[in-house]
Structure formats: C-alpha cells, structure tokens
Design a protein around this motif. Structure first.
Motif, short mmCIF file in Angstrom:
data_model
loop_
_atom_site.label_atom_id
_atom_site.label_comp_id
_atom_site.label_asym_id
_atom_site.label_seq_id
_atom_site.Cartn_x
_atom_site.Cartn_y
_atom_site.Cartn_z
N GLY A 107 -7.90 8.12 -3.65
CA GLY A 107 -8.80 7.22 -5.32
C GLY A 107 -8.02 5.92 -4.85
O GLY A 107 -9.11 5.41 -5.68
N HIS A 108 -6.99 5.41 -5.00
CA HIS A 108 -6.82 4.46 -4.57
C HIS A 108 -7.78 3.21 -4.27
O HIS A 108 -7.89 1.79 -4.62
CB HIS A 108 -4.61 3.71 -4.47
N GLN A 109 -8.39 3.41 -2.90
CA GLN A 109 -9.57 2.34 -2.17
C GLN A 109 -10.09 2.19 -3.37
O GLN A 109 -10.70 0.52 -3.47
CB GLN A 109 -9.43 2.95 -1.06
N GLU A 110 -11.17 2.59 -3.60
CA GLU A 110 -12.37 2.71 -5.19
C GLU A 110 -11.59 1.54 -6.20
O GLU A 110 -12.15 1.36 -6.83
CB GLU A 110 -12.43 3.96 -5.41
N LYS A 111 -10.37 2.28 -6.58
CA LYS A 111 -9.36 0.63 -7.42
C LYS A 111 -10.10 -0.77 -6.88
O LYS A 111 -10.82 -1.41 -8.03
CB LYS A 111 -8.88 1.35 -8.13
N ILE A 128 -11.64 -1.60 -4.41
CA ILE A 128 -12.92 -1.74 -3.80
C ILE A 128 -13.90 -2.66 -5.36
O ILE A 128 -14.12 -3.85 -5.80
CB ILE A 128 -13.79 -0.79 -3.51
N LYS A 129 -13.28 -2.08 -6.44
CA LYS A 129 -13.97 -1.90 -8.08
C LYS A 129 -12.98 -3.31 -8.67
O LYS A 129 -13.86 -4.31 -8.82
CB LYS A 129 -13.86 -1.23 -8.59
#
Length: 192
Positions: free
Chosen positions: A157-161, A163-164
């Motif tokens: 889930g860190h990649q989504e953070k 990107i955000k």
C-alpha cells in the motif's frame, strides 16, 4: 558522465555507515541522494536547515558537510537507538541540534519556525503534516524528499501513498517542483 560520487565524503561518514550496518537500520538515504543534499546545502549560506528523520545520521553528515559555518541544522527522529549513532559521531558539531521526539509533537511546538532547507525523510513533513512543513519554508527555501520510486522495503500500500503525495505536491501553487527519476526518486520544491 557517470553517477560516481566525486565529492569528499564527510569525515564521519565511514564510521556512521559501519554503525548503521551493524545496527540493522535499513532506511538510510542512498549515497547519490546524500551527495545531492550536500550540494544543495551549499546553496544556502547562513541558512536554517531542518531534517525530518535523522535515522543514524548518514544524510545529516552530508548536509552538515555542505553547510557553511554560520548555518544551523535541527534534525529530529523518534527512534533513540538509531539517533544515538548520529549523536556518537556528529554531536561535536555545534551547528547541529539533534532532537529525540515524535514528529507531530515537534511540529505542534515549533510551527512558528522558518527554514531555508527542509529534507523530509520520514512520515511527518512528507506523508503527514505536509502543509505544516511547507509553511515553515522561507521564500526560496528548498523542500527535498527522496524514496519516491518503488523501494524493496516498502510495505503493501505504500506505493499508493507515494503516488498521492506526488499529486498533492503537483497541485500546490506555492512551490516550483522538479521530480527526478534518479537515485531513489527525488523531488525538489522551491517555495515561491
């Protein structure tokens, strides 16, 4: 041109690096990022510097190596075990203040401070309290983050953070921003 580091390493770098490896700390900034931090630090004579996430002090040593004698650096971390390594090798430098504290607590007590250079290498000031960190920058101040390219040690889930965070930074109108697909992925913002 190569990515070889042709700068003089900070005098405590090898000792800090050996202690970092021995401690098991695996989140240290890479050498390319550290070299850039030193170079950018040189652009802020008599500057006020902030490092969010000291770790063991590897990047701290490089920032100090780029600073002039009239500059000051506050570096905070909430892990006393790793911060002790930085204290062991860098506390001789009177330009440096190392603080063992929670990032949110530090922001709450220091929101009136201003800086010419912020290296945000932890959650607070990067993924948390981003607005507060940017508000602490002087006009022309540098906001620097790394580890924006996928890393092996990222949890699910860190990649989504990440990107955000990039989208949030791109949407701001108070920073000029450059994203570098280099080293571990570096973003440099300059406060308008």
């Amino acid at each position: 041109m190569t990515e070889e580091i042709n700068q003089t390493y900070p005098k405590a770098y090898q000792q800090i690096n050996a202690a970092t490896v021995a401690s098991g700390f695996s989140m240290a900034s890479d050498i390319l990022t550290c070299s850039l931090l030193k170079t950018l630090a040189t652009s802020k004579p008599s500057g006020s510097f902030l490092e969010l996430g000291t770790g063991t002090g590897l990047s701290t040593a490089w920032i100090l190596a780029g600073m002039d004698k009239h500059s000051t650096l506050i570096s905070i971390d909430n892990d006393a075990r790793f911060l002790a390594i930085a204290k062991d090798f860098l506390s001789y430098d009177d330009r440096l203040t190392l603080i063992d504290t929670d990032g949110a607590a530090w922001f709450g007590k220091n929101n009136d401070k201003k800086f010419d250079y912020i290296f945000a290498d932890t959650w607070h000031g990067k993924y948390l309290l981003l607005d507060e960190a940017i508000a602490m920058l002087n006009k022309g101040g540098l906001y620097i983050i790394d580890d924006m390219l996928p890393q092996q040690n990222w949890p699910d889930g860190h990649q989504e953070k990440a990107i955000k965070l990039i989208k949030d930074l791109e949407s701001r109108d108070d920073l000029h921003l450059t994203k570098q697909v280099w080293a571990t992925g570096i973003v440099i913002g300059v406060k308008k």
